[in-house]
Design a protein around this motif. Structure first.
Motif, short mmCIF file in Angstrom:
data_model
loop_
_atom_site.label_atom_id
_atom_site.label_comp_id
_atom_site.label_asym_id
_atom_site.label_seq_id
_atom_site.Cartn_x
_atom_site.Cartn_y
_atom_site.Cartn_z
N LEU A 190 26.13 0.08 -24.17
CA LEU A 190 25.09 0.47 -25.13
C LEU A 190 25.23 1.91 -25.61
O LEU A 190 24.40 2.40 -26.37
N LYS A 191 26.28 2.58 -25.18
CA LYS A 191 26.42 4.01 -25.44
C LYS A 191 26.28 4.38 -26.91
O LYS A 191 25.65 5.38 -27.25
N ASP A 192 26.86 3.62 -27.79
CA ASP A 192 26.83 3.95 -29.21
C ASP A 192 25.95 3.01 -30.02
O ASP A 192 26.07 2.94 -31.25
N SER A 193 25.05 2.30 -29.34
CA SER A 193 24.20 1.34 -30.06
C SER A 193 22.79 1.91 -30.26
O SER A 193 22.45 2.97 -29.74
N ILE A 203 4.84 3.19 -23.54
CA ILE A 203 3.94 2.48 -24.46
C ILE A 203 4.73 1.88 -25.61
O ILE A 203 4.46 0.75 -26.04
N ASN A 204 5.72 2.61 -26.11
CA ASN A 204 6.51 2.19 -27.27
C ASN A 204 7.88 1.67 -26.84
O ASN A 204 8.39 2.05 -25.78
N PRO A 205 8.50 0.82 -27.67
CA PRO A 205 9.87 0.38 -27.38
C PRO A 205 10.81 1.59 -27.29
O PRO A 205 10.63 2.58 -28.00
N VAL A 206 11.81 1.48 -26.43
CA VAL A 206 12.73 2.59 -26.18
C VAL A 206 14.11 2.23 -26.71
O VAL A 206 14.67 1.19 -26.35
N SER A 207 14.66 3.09 -27.55
CA SER A 207 16.00 2.87 -28.10
C SER A 207 17.06 3.22 -27.08
O SER A 207 16.92 4.18 -26.31
N SER A 208 18.14 2.46 -27.09
CA SER A 208 19.26 2.76 -26.19
C SER A 208 19.90 4.10 -26.52
O SER A 208 20.65 4.65 -25.70
N LYS A 209 19.63 4.65 -27.71
CA LYS A 209 20.13 5.99 -28.05
C LYS A 209 19.56 7.05 -27.11
O LYS A 209 20.10 8.14 -26.99
N LEU A 210 18.44 6.73 -26.45
CA LEU A 210 17.77 7.67 -25.57
C LEU A 210 18.07 7.42 -24.10
O LEU A 210 17.54 8.13 -23.24
N PHE A 211 18.90 6.43 -23.81
CA PHE A 211 19.21 6.13 -22.41
C PHE A 211 19.94 7.32 -21.79
O PHE A 211 20.76 7.98 -22.46
N ASP A 432 17.76 12.56 -29.67
CA ASP A 432 18.85 11.80 -29.08
C ASP A 432 20.13 12.63 -28.93
O ASP A 432 21.22 12.08 -28.77
N TYR A 433 20.00 13.94 -28.99
CA TYR A 433 21.16 14.81 -28.76
C TYR A 433 21.58 14.68 -27.30
O TYR A 433 20.75 14.56 -26.41
N ARG A 434 22.89 14.72 -27.04
CA ARG A 434 23.36 14.68 -25.66
C ARG A 434 24.70 15.39 -25.55
O ARG A 434 25.48 15.46 -26.51
N ILE A 435 24.94 15.96 -24.39
CA ILE A 435 26.25 16.51 -24.08
C ILE A 435 26.85 15.69 -22.96
O ILE A 435 26.15 15.06 -22.17
N GLU A 436 28.18 15.67 -22.90
CA GLU A 436 28.87 14.91 -21.86
C GLU A 436 28.97 15.76 -20.60
O GLU A 436 29.52 16.86 -20.63
N VAL A 437 28.40 15.27 -19.49
CA VAL A 437 28.54 15.98 -18.23
C VAL A 437 29.70 15.44 -17.42
O VAL A 437 30.06 16.00 -16.39
N ILE A 438 30.29 14.35 -17.88
CA ILE A 438 31.46 13.78 -17.23
C ILE A 438 32.54 13.63 -18.30
O ILE A 438 32.31 13.06 -19.35
#
Length: 505
Positions: A190-193, A203-211, A432-438
């Protein structure tokens, strides 16, 4: 040769000779009836809240003492200084030696390193039992140490977990495990979905962009799901949150997906963290600024950016026209692994736009490490550009400072979602910003226009968020007062754990 077990105690300490791998020191000035053993991660964001919880527990029950076992696992240099600053009674600290079989610190080795530490934990606990008049009533583990629950089972005592993040994220972790085990959802894929999921704790649906990043990498996903499986074996979970902030999430956890929960927060180290000399340059500068006029930028112990991103932040601050205090820190050595510590720049002007410091002189101030609690508590601070670490969120709410969200890693994207979408106490820079820690994945550069828009929204237009966070600030303070929601829950936990106290053999 026998290993040495060193203890720091606030009571009178004497040495006693015992037939063991360890040299044990025992307090003789106080005789107590019950003993809890706390085992935190040796990282300040996890270690300090657990010790502050220990202080609360012993303050509330005169017949309780706590021993904190310190593992040489992902050590943080700040932990040692923090321990020496403590003045609490009936809390002791024992440093365990590093096992010979410990592997390099990495996500893939985390579980095997815990297995190497387990005999040391068991031996240390047996020594405490053998040389103490107290009754051992249980363990309290950090989430990342839940495989040690096996040690508790072997010793016949209950194990509890201290959860340093939100109740909503605890619900997410449990649901994510069910998605993988029961619905065969491959979360790594789901990384890029942008798929939405119903998560009961939100309360609200959660997008996989925020996983969280940790679930989107095969190596760390395996470790994370293993920890949650162990967490479900605990007798109870103390969460660093409070009812008024997360009533929906806390209620959702009563469905049996996790053990009983105790919302005991906010657990914050406000007293020591705010001990900054009032003549320091930072506080002097803030004293000269108008009330609620300064944007504070700080991204936690792991928050740092490359030179291109630093220049975009600088441009955004300059274009916004707002006063600012920016904690700008240097990325750690990449060869030291994902847990390496960042450092301060010798000369930050080298990575800032040419002439930036001259153009913003008197309007802004660049600093290295930031005394975050002291800064957030200063009346000049009007907004906080934050990575949305849970401790930072609780501190910001405590002082009634609105946040502009810029999450980076771990569960921070979901924290930002909760603040902006569900609580309305923050505004978004980019959720939905993220940095790669691995690994060395490509890093997104957030443009100055986006950053400036978020800052202006927080400082110029964020009246609703500012009002709501001020209201929540009043509630967070009441939660720990006598009769408050968290104060009552802490007493419930003490009653529960003392009520199940085993008889002394």
């Amino acid at each position: 040769m026998a290993s040495t077990l060193s203890m720091i105690s606030t009571d009178l300490i004497v040495s006693c000779s015992v037939p063991s791998r360890f040299t044990v020191f025992r307090s003789v000035s106080v005789v107590v009836m019950a003993e809890l053993v706390f085992i935190p991660m040796s990282r300040m964001g996890h270690f300090a809240p657990m010790v502050e919880l220990a202080r609360l527990l012993v303050d509330l029950h005169s017949e309780l003492s706590i021993t904190v076992l310190i593992l040489k696992l992902n050590p943080d240099a700040q932990v040692a200084a923090y321990i020496h600053s403590l003045t609490a009674t009936r809390i002791k600290f024992i440093h365990l030696p590093q096992p010979e079989t410990q592997k390099d610190i990495s996500f893939s080795n985390h579980i095997s390193n815990l297995q190497a530490h387990a005999p040391l934990v068991k031996d240390a606990t047996n020594n405490i039992l053998h040389h103490s008049s107290s009754r051992f009533i249980g363990f309290v583990f950090d989430l990342f140490l839940t495989p040690f629950i096996d040690v508790g089972n072997q010793l016949g005592v209950p194990s509890y977990v201290f959860y340093a993040s939100s109740a909503a994220f605890l619900g997410f972790q449990s649901q994510a495990l069910d998605l993988q085990d029961e619905q065969n959802v491959n979360i790594v894929e789901l990384k890029d979905s942008d798929t939405e999921f119903t998560i009961p704790s939100y309360i609200n649906p959660v997008s996989s962009k925020l996983f969280p990043t940790i679930l989107l990498n095969p190596e760390s996903n395996s470790m994370a799901t293993t920890l949650v499986r162990w967490l479900r074996k605990a007798k109870g979970i103390m969460i660093n949150t409070f009812w008024e902030l997360e009533s929906h999430a806390i209620s959702s956890l009563s469905n049996g997906s996790v053990p009983p929960v105790y919302p005991v927060g906010p657990i914050l180290d406000l007293e020591r963290k705010s001990e900054v000399h009032q003549n320091s340059d930072i506080m002097k500068w803030l004293d000269e600024q108008p009330p609620s006029s300064v944007v504070f930028l700080c991204f936690g112990t792991g928050g740092n950016f490359n030179e291109d991103q630093v220049k975009e932040i600088a441009s955004a601050l300059e274009q916004s026209g707002h006063r600012f205090l920016w904690s700008l820190r240097q990325p750690p050595d990449p060869f030291k692994g994902p847990m390496a510590s960042q450092t301060d720049y010798d000369d930050a002007s080298e990575i800032l736009p040419e002439g930036f410091l001259d153009r913003t002189h008197g309007i802004g101030k660049i600093i290295g490490w930031a005394p975050q609690v002291a800064i957030l508590g200063h009346p000049a601070i009007g907004g906080f550009v934050s990575h949305c670490g849970w401790n930072s969120i609780l501190e910001s709410i405590w002082f009634g400072v609105p946040i502009a969200t810029w999450p980076l890693y771990a569960e921070q994207q979901l924290n930002a979602f909760k603040l902006v979408t569900e609580l309305g106490i923050a505004v978004e820079i980019k959720m939905d910003y993220r940095i790669e820690v691995i690994g060395n994945g490509e890093v997104e550069i957030l443009r100055a226009e986006t950053i400036e828009k978020g800052i202006r929204c927080m400082m110029d237009k964020g009246r609703d968020a500012r009002k709501r966070v001020k209201e929540m600030s009043e509630k967070i303070r009441r939660a720990l007062m006598d009769g408050g929601s968290s104060h009552s829950t802490i007493r419930d936990f003490i009653n529960d754990v003392m009520g199940s106290m085993p008889k002394k053999n």
